[in-house]
Scaffold this motif. Structure first.
Motif, PDB file in Angstrom:
ATOM      1  N   SER A 192       0.936  -1.246  -0.014  1.00  0.00           N
ATOM      2  CA  SER A 192      -0.138  -0.004   0.102  1.00  0.00           C
ATOM      3  C   SER A 192       0.768   1.171   0.186  1.00  0.00           C
ATOM      4  O   SER A 192       1.975   1.030   0.265  1.00  0.00           O
ATOM      5  CB  SER A 192      -0.838  -0.056   1.305  1.00  0.00           C
ATOM      6  OG  SER A 192      -1.772   1.038   1.124  1.00  0.00           O
ATOM      7  N   SER A 193       0.270   2.383  -0.425  1.00  0.00           N
ATOM      8  CA  SER A 193       0.965   3.623  -0.490  1.00  0.00           C
ATOM      9  C   SER A 193       0.720   4.621   0.739  1.00  0.00           C
ATOM     10  O   SER A 193      -0.204   4.273   1.708  1.00  0.00           O
ATOM     11  CB  SER A 193       0.679   4.352  -1.712  1.00  0.00           C
ATOM     12  OG  SER A 193      -0.809   4.863  -1.599  1.00  0.00           O
ATOM     13  N   ILE A 194       1.305   5.568   0.994  1.00  0.00           N
ATOM     14  CA  ILE A 194       1.390   6.467   2.222  1.00  0.00           C
ATOM     15  C   ILE A 194      -0.175   7.076   1.711  1.00  0.00           C
ATOM     16  O   ILE A 194      -0.736   7.154   2.767  1.00  0.00           O
ATOM     17  CB  ILE A 194       2.311   7.463   1.764  1.00  0.00           C
ATOM     18  CG1 ILE A 194       3.753   6.723   2.271  1.00  0.00           C
ATOM     19  CG2 ILE A 194       2.125   8.527   3.231  1.00  0.00           C
ATOM     20  CD1 ILE A 194       4.961   7.689   2.058  1.00  0.00           C
ATOM     21  N   ALA A 195      -0.493   7.642   0.526  1.00  0.00           N
ATOM     22  CA  ALA A 195      -1.585   8.328   0.304  1.00  0.00           C
ATOM     23  C   ALA A 195      -2.766   7.503   0.620  1.00  0.00           C
ATOM     24  O   ALA A 195      -3.929   7.666   1.251  1.00  0.00           O
ATOM     25  CB  ALA A 195      -1.690   8.826  -1.073  1.00  0.00           C
ATOM     26  N   ALA A 196      -2.629   6.061  -0.241  1.00  0.00           N
ATOM     27  CA  ALA A 196      -3.754   5.226   0.159  1.00  0.00           C
ATOM     28  C   ALA A 196      -4.085   4.900   1.808  1.00  0.00           C
ATOM     29  O   ALA A 196      -5.269   4.764   2.404  1.00  0.00           O
ATOM     30  CB  ALA A 196      -3.395   3.943  -0.613  1.00  0.00           C
ATOM     31  N   SER A 197      -2.946   4.725   2.333  1.00  0.00           N
ATOM     32  CA  SER A 197      -3.165   4.434   3.841  1.00  0.00           C
ATOM     33  C   SER A 197      -3.724   5.390   4.601  1.00  0.00           C
ATOM     34  O   SER A 197      -4.737   5.452   5.659  1.00  0.00           O
ATOM     35  CB  SER A 197      -1.651   4.077   4.382  1.00  0.00           C
ATOM     36  OG  SER A 197      -0.997   3.093   4.021  1.00  0.00           O
ATOM     37  N   ILE A 198      -3.223   6.807   4.359  1.00  0.00           N
ATOM     38  CA  ILE A 198      -3.824   7.965   5.095  1.00  0.00           C
ATOM     39  C   ILE A 198      -5.598   7.989   4.722  1.00  0.00           C
ATOM     40  O   ILE A 198      -6.209   8.316   5.480  1.00  0.00           O
ATOM     41  CB  ILE A 198      -3.042   9.168   4.791  1.00  0.00           C
ATOM     42  CG1 ILE A 198      -1.662   9.017   5.425  1.00  0.00           C
ATOM     43  CG2 ILE A 198      -3.818  10.392   5.247  1.00  0.00           C
ATOM     44  CD1 ILE A 198      -0.910  10.180   4.871  1.00  0.00           C
ATOM     45  N   ALA A 199      -5.677   7.738   3.540  1.00  0.00           N
ATOM     46  CA  ALA A 199      -6.889   7.730   2.765  1.00  0.00           C
ATOM     47  C   ALA A 199      -7.933   6.876   3.261  1.00  0.00           C
ATOM     48  O   ALA A 199      -9.234   7.297   3.678  1.00  0.00           O
ATOM     49  CB  ALA A 199      -6.825   7.851   1.179  1.00  0.00           C
ATOM     50  N   ALA A 211      -6.802  11.751  -3.876  1.00  0.00           N
ATOM     51  CA  ALA A 211      -6.336  12.717  -4.366  1.00  0.00           C
ATOM     52  C   ALA A 211      -5.939  13.897  -3.680  1.00  0.00           C
ATOM     53  O   ALA A 211      -4.911  14.523  -3.831  1.00  0.00           O
ATOM     54  CB  ALA A 211      -7.212  13.296  -5.603  1.00  0.00           C
ATOM     55  N   LEU A 212      -6.721  14.300  -2.648  1.00  0.00           N
ATOM     56  CA  LEU A 212      -6.421  15.367  -1.760  1.00  0.00           C
ATOM     57  C   LEU A 212      -5.260  15.055  -0.588  1.00  0.00           C
ATOM     58  O   LEU A 212      -4.420  15.972  -0.572  1.00  0.00           O
ATOM     59  CB  LEU A 212      -7.715  15.592  -0.709  1.00  0.00           C
ATOM     60  CG  LEU A 212      -8.952  16.186  -1.424  1.00  0.00           C
ATOM     61  CD1 LEU A 212     -10.136  16.071  -0.311  1.00  0.00           C
ATOM     62  CD2 LEU A 212      -8.685  17.659  -1.788  1.00  0.00           C
ATOM     63  N   VAL A 213      -5.116  13.817  -0.284  1.00  0.00           N
ATOM     64  CA  VAL A 213      -3.909  13.502   0.352  1.00  0.00           C
ATOM     65  C   VAL A 213      -2.514  13.734  -0.370  1.00  0.00           C
ATOM     66  O   VAL A 213      -1.694  14.052   0.052  1.00  0.00           O
ATOM     67  CB  VAL A 213      -4.188  11.923   1.000  1.00  0.00           C
ATOM     68  CG1 VAL A 213      -2.644  11.507   1.555  1.00  0.00           C
ATOM     69  CG2 VAL A 213      -5.171  11.846   1.898  1.00  0.00           C
ATOM     70  N   LEU A 217       0.383  16.056   0.471  1.00  0.00           N
ATOM     71  CA  LEU A 217       1.780  15.868   0.568  1.00  0.00           C
ATOM     72  C   LEU A 217       3.007  16.402  -0.483  1.00  0.00           C
ATOM     73  O   LEU A 217       3.831  16.686   0.002  1.00  0.00           O
ATOM     74  CB  LEU A 217       2.077  14.098   0.550  1.00  0.00           C
ATOM     75  CG  LEU A 217       1.383  13.180   1.493  1.00  0.00           C
ATOM     76  CD1 LEU A 217       1.301  11.808   1.311  1.00  0.00           C
ATOM     77  CD2 LEU A 217       1.905  13.528   3.082  1.00  0.00           C
ATOM     78  N   ALA A 218       2.150  16.603  -1.632  1.00  0.00           N
ATOM     79  CA  ALA A 218       2.939  17.117  -2.534  1.00  0.00           C
ATOM     80  C   ALA A 218       3.266  18.950  -2.240  1.00  0.00           C
ATOM     81  O   ALA A 218       4.350  19.374  -2.177  1.00  0.00           O
ATOM     82  CB  ALA A 218       2.349  17.390  -3.859  1.00  0.00           C
TER      83      ALA A 218
END
Length: 390
Positions: A192-199, A211-213, A217-218
């Protein structure tokens, strides 16, 4: 007992292959642009890339490992003898490239060797996988070189202040990094990715939250780099360059370890060995190769192909990171020499043709093609000869 002895021989051949890759492809290419821009010394680059390559091998190496071991040939399973012959053939060719000073394309060599022994075993070509691999290999010089050229031109543009251009590129890298998958972030057997885990933790519409996460991060990455560049422009560029080199080194470990240990995968089932243990062993082989043999190739790539400054080095590493992670995600063996050299040439052309050694490039392309054909032919013949004797 005989099976265990053959497995140990195959493991030795795999370790030799990992050393050759660490000394050549994964060890030399990630920090070569940073060395060319005088952001880090050759010896320190070899040390750091070894550590990061080991981490990448453990956390991202499974996809390419399984592809090399199980998806390059149909109808047969690689035998221990075939694995030994294939790995030894590829390792000798890659090691020759290291000592001769020419970056042999490791993915070309290993793929050719595995396909060669697989055909000699009576297997069928995996045409669908070959088309997928060939598409990426052919696209790398144009996509990587093109993006590097455009990025270098963007950084050189007088219409965009450098204090804004560099952070903007940092934001792009932040988006990519936010969506890179790691084994330690996913459930057992998945990534899993950082963005997916936070989402997932936040909840809500999956794509919108993802997309927002990613954008958040960007923005964080861009803001940190903007502050660094504002304080000291040259220092900020060097820091960005070193971060990019580290990301590429990590990606190199995730991709290249599969080339070394992939042929061992069919041999693991009878011994009930976990893939993680084999990934760690392969990663240690990469680390040793990076520490002992990479400095020669780092110098060759950083100085012989193009005269690189910090901006062109940044332009070379951004597409290299993106392409490497794409290959890891889809489980496609890819040559880091091809990725980095193409990106270096693309960024070099942004400064004019004089910055690129055409003769060196022609010899390198010939070495890439020759390594694929030679590895396939030699491994096929070597296994046929060994099989006839045994």
């Amino acid at each position: 007992m005989a099976s265990l002895a053959i497995l140990l021989i195959a493991a030795g051949a795999s370790l030799f292959m990992a050393w050759a890759i660490g000394a050549g492809s994964s060890g030399s290419t990630p920090f070569a642009p940073a060395v060319g821009a005088n952001a880090i010394s050759v010896m320190r680059a070899g040390f750091v890339v070894g550590i990061l390559g080991l981490a990448g091998a453990v956390f991202q190496g499974a996809n390419v490992t399984e592809a090399v071991g199980q998806e390059l040939i149909r109808g047969v399973t690689l035998s221990p003898v075939a694995a030994v012959v294939g790995l030894t053939t590829a390792a000798i060719l890659v090691a020759f490239g290291v000592f001769a000073g020419y970056p042999i394309a490791t993915a070309f060599t290993v793929t050719g060797a595995v396909v060669g022994v697989g055909l000699a075993l009576g297997g069928d070509p995996a045409w669908a996988k070959y088309r997928q691999i060939a598409a990426l290999w052919l696209a790398v010089p144009f996509v990587g070189g093109g993006i590097a050229y455009a990025t270098a031109r963007f950084l050189r543009s007088e219409g965009v202040p450098e204090r804004l251009a560099v952070p903007a590129l940092g934001g792009v890298v932040g988006i990519i990094l936010a969506n890179v998958e790691f084994v330690f972030l996913g459930p057992a057997g998945e990534q899993s990715s950082i963005a997916a885990s936070i989402a997932t933790a936040i909840g809500g519409p999956p794509l919108a939250v993802l997309a927002l996460v990613s954008l958040a991060l960007a923005a964080l990455a861009a803001a940190a780099l903007w502050w660094d560049v504002r304080e000291n422009g040259d220092r900020g560029q060097r820091h960005f360059l070193l971060v990019l080199g580290g990301l590429v080194a990590f990606s190199a470990g995730g991709s290249q370890v599969g080339l070394a240990i992939g042929p061992l995968v069919p041999l693991l089932d009878p011994f009930d060995l976990p893939i993680v243990a084999v990934l760690i062993g392969g990663g240690l082989g990469l680390l040793i190769g990076s520490w002992t043999g990479a400095p020669r190739m780092i110098k060759a790539i950083s100085q012989d192909y193009s005269s690189l400054g910090p901006r062109r080095s940044i332009a070379a590493l951004i597409p290299s990171f993106a392409i490497a992670q794409t290959a890891v995600f889809f489980g496609i063996p890819v040559s880091f020499n091809e990725i980095i050299v193409s990106a270096i040439v693309g960024s070099g052309y942004a400064a004019g043709n004089s910055a690129v050694s055409r003769e060196k490039m022609l010899k390198t392309v010939a070495a890439w093609v020759g390594s694929l054909v030679l590895a396939l032919g030699v491994s096929y013949g070597a296994f046929a000869a060994v099989d006839a004797v045994l």
